[in-house]
Design an enzyme around this catalytic site. Structure first.
Site, PDB file in Angstrom:
ATOM      1  N   HIS A   1      77.405  39.460  70.902  1.00 35.91           N
ATOM      2  CA  HIS A   1      76.700  38.413  71.641  1.00 35.91           C
ATOM      3  C   HIS A   1      75.524  38.998  72.438  1.00 35.91           C
ATOM      4  O   HIS A   1      75.092  38.420  73.428  1.00 35.91           O
ATOM      5  CB  HIS A   1      77.644  37.664  72.585  1.00 35.91           C
ATOM      6  CG  HIS A   1      78.951  37.307  71.945  1.00 35.91           C
ATOM      7  ND1 HIS A   1      79.111  36.212  71.127  1.00 35.91           N
ATOM      8  CD2 HIS A   1      80.163  37.927  71.992  1.00 35.91           C
ATOM      9  CE1 HIS A   1      80.365  36.168  70.703  1.00 35.91           C
ATOM     10  NE2 HIS A   1      81.022  37.194  71.205  1.00 35.91           N
TER      11      HIS A   1
ATOM     12  N   SER B   1      48.183  45.219  72.121  1.00 37.10           N
ATOM     13  CA  SER B   1      47.776  43.937  72.693  1.00 37.10           C
ATOM     14  C   SER B   1      46.313  44.011  73.082  1.00 37.10           C
ATOM     15  O   SER B   1      45.851  45.040  73.599  1.00 37.10           O
ATOM     16  CB  SER B   1      48.623  43.612  73.933  1.00 37.10           C
ATOM     17  OG  SER B   1      48.070  42.541  74.666  1.00 37.10           O
TER      18      SER B   1
END
Length: 475
Positions: free
Chosen positions: A150, A280
């Site tokens: 999870h 970026s």
């Protein structure tokens, strides 16, 4: 620059896969099929001369695409356009081109050849991804790392053992690919509705000659198996099955890149980042997982195509219907080109993947004290303590340590709390020894070794001639 260009061609796919689905390969294959058909028909007694076949062979690669386009505009039929184009440069053979055949003779058989050859191109890239992951798994089979369920910290595993999970998916994929190739059938020579009625006339009712023509032509193009029955076209479940296979490879790739992107966020493992690469346009420090994200984008596209081919296969009418044609022209090549790009990028990642053991160990140190509590409780019981009372003591310490980490942003001090708790009777000097991460990885190293030896290495041994691949990115 004023018309749309396919990004799979411009940015992603390899030249060999682009050629496999190119016009030149497609229409040259049509002509090879027509030549083989004429040769075998001649051998079976039809009035076809050596000179006609020689002229067909001499002009096999002389394809006037402009003239073919003119003919198709006139006839609204691509196969007849190319029959006439071929006949114009081989006039003595014009009357025997495509003799007894229907459009699916060249269309479907060429599709099957491209599917087979496309899978062989992909297989080489797939084998090399498997080799890269296998080497990676063995290299890091002993390196402990946090396991996650999870996406919450769970018991430890090793970096190498985790890689075997990615490998397991690919083992299933290559088994499916090999089975598909082994069982792939050629359409062969079947006629307009699959009854070979036109050949009944050509061979004066001799069915044995029709069967010989069918099998001999299939063998010439490398197919040991041929459809025993068909309508005009081969069963479109072939298309649905191969796109499903490609979708399965895409699923495996997407799973790998999801995991890698999460690990890159944790700064534990990174995909390659080149010296001049920009992560970026705004944030100069960023190292974005561009390769993994590109695989994910392409994989989603391939998986979406599986539905398209399934719908086509399920809605064919009787012996044939033409609502498959436009779909096939798009779906089959695009799925192959996209998976080709996915595997190229995946190989590129494996050639430069980076692991940061110190960062991995830091994360283990943050969580291992919590994982050691079960051992601590058992040791305290052995020393004469009451299990329920000890559980409550450890629970309270764990909650306080968790508060330090989550609320105050400080280091996990659970072990210090336990060491300083005089109510606990366990051997506290032994506790520090136990907290070696390798004591918490179970059988991960040996499981990794056995999996590579028993399931992966045989695949690599069987395909050793395919190992070795240049995997540079186009952009």
């Amino acid at each position: 620059m004023n018309s749309y260009k396919n990004p799979l061609e411009e940015r992603y796919s390899s030249e060999e896969m682009l050629f496999n689905f190119s016009h030149n390969n497609k229409f040259r294959t049509w002509r090879k099929l027509w030549i083989a058909l004429a040769e075998i028909e001649k051998d079976l007694g039809l009035e076809i001369t050596d000179e006609q076949i020689a002229e067909l062979k001499a002009q096999a690669e002389n394809i006037d695409y402009d003239k073919a386009a003119e003919y198709e505009k006139k006839f609204r039929h691509d196969v007849m356009a190319h029959v006439h184009t071929y006949g114009d440069v081989a006039p003595s053979a014009k009357g025997i081109i495509h003799l007894g055949a229907t459009s699916a003779f060249v269309g479907d058989n060429t599709d099957l050849i491209q599917i087979r050859d496309g899978l062989l191109i992909l297989k080489k890239k797939l084998v090399n991804v498997i080799k890269g992951l296998a080497d990676f798994a063995i290299q890091y089979k002993d390196l402990p790392t946090l396991g996650f369920t999870h996406f919450q910290p769970a018991q430890l595993t090793t970096v190498g053992k985790r890689a075997t999970l990615w490998l397991q998916s690919l083992v299933l994929d290559i088994e499916e690919l090999d089975f598909f190739l082994e069982t792939l059938r050629f359409r062969g020579v079947k006629g307009t509705t699959g009854t070979a009625a036109s050949f009944l006339e050509l061979f004066n009712g001799d069915y044995s000659k029709v069967k010989h023509l069918d099998k001999e032509l299939s063998k010439r193009f490398g197919f040991e198996k041929v459809f025993g029955v068909s309508g005009q076209t081969y069963d479109r479940k072939i298309d649905a099955k191969v796109v499903a296979l490609l979708g399965n490879i895409a699923q495996s790739a997407h799973k790998f890149t999801n995991d890698l992107r999460l690990l890159q966020n944790l700064k534990e493992i990174e995909e390659p980042f080149e010296k001049n690469q920009i992560g970026s346009s705004a944030m100069a420090y960023k190292r974005n997982p561009m390769r993994s994200e590109r695989i994910g984008a392409l994989a989603k596209y391939v998986m979406s195509l599986t539905t398209s081919s399934a719908m086509v296969a399920s809605t064919q009418w009787f012996e044939r219907t033409l609502d498959d044609s436009a779909n096939k022209r798009l779906t089959i090549p695009q799925a192959f080109l996209a998976v080709d790009a996915i595997l190229l990028i995946w190989n590129n990642i494996m050639n430069g993947i980076v692991v940061y053991p110190n960062r991995i160990n830091k994360h283990i140190e943050e969580e291992l004290p919590f994982m050691a509590t079960e051992y601590i409780i058992m040791e305290e019981v052995k020393a004469g303590g009451d299990r329920q009372e000890i559980h409550e003591v450890i629970r309270v310490h764990s909650m306080e340590a968790s508060k330090k980490v989550k609320v105050e942003g400080k280091e996990n001090d659970l072990i210090e709390r336990i060491l300083n708790d005089d109510s606990l009777k366990l051997d506290k000097s032994k506790l520090k020894e136990v907290l070696d991460p390798k004591n918490f990885i179970g059988f991960a190293p040996i499981q990794t070794e056995e999996f590579i030896k028993n399931e992966v290495q045989p695949i690599l041994d069987q395909n050793k001639d395919l190992i070795g691949l240049e995997a540079d990115l186009k952009v």
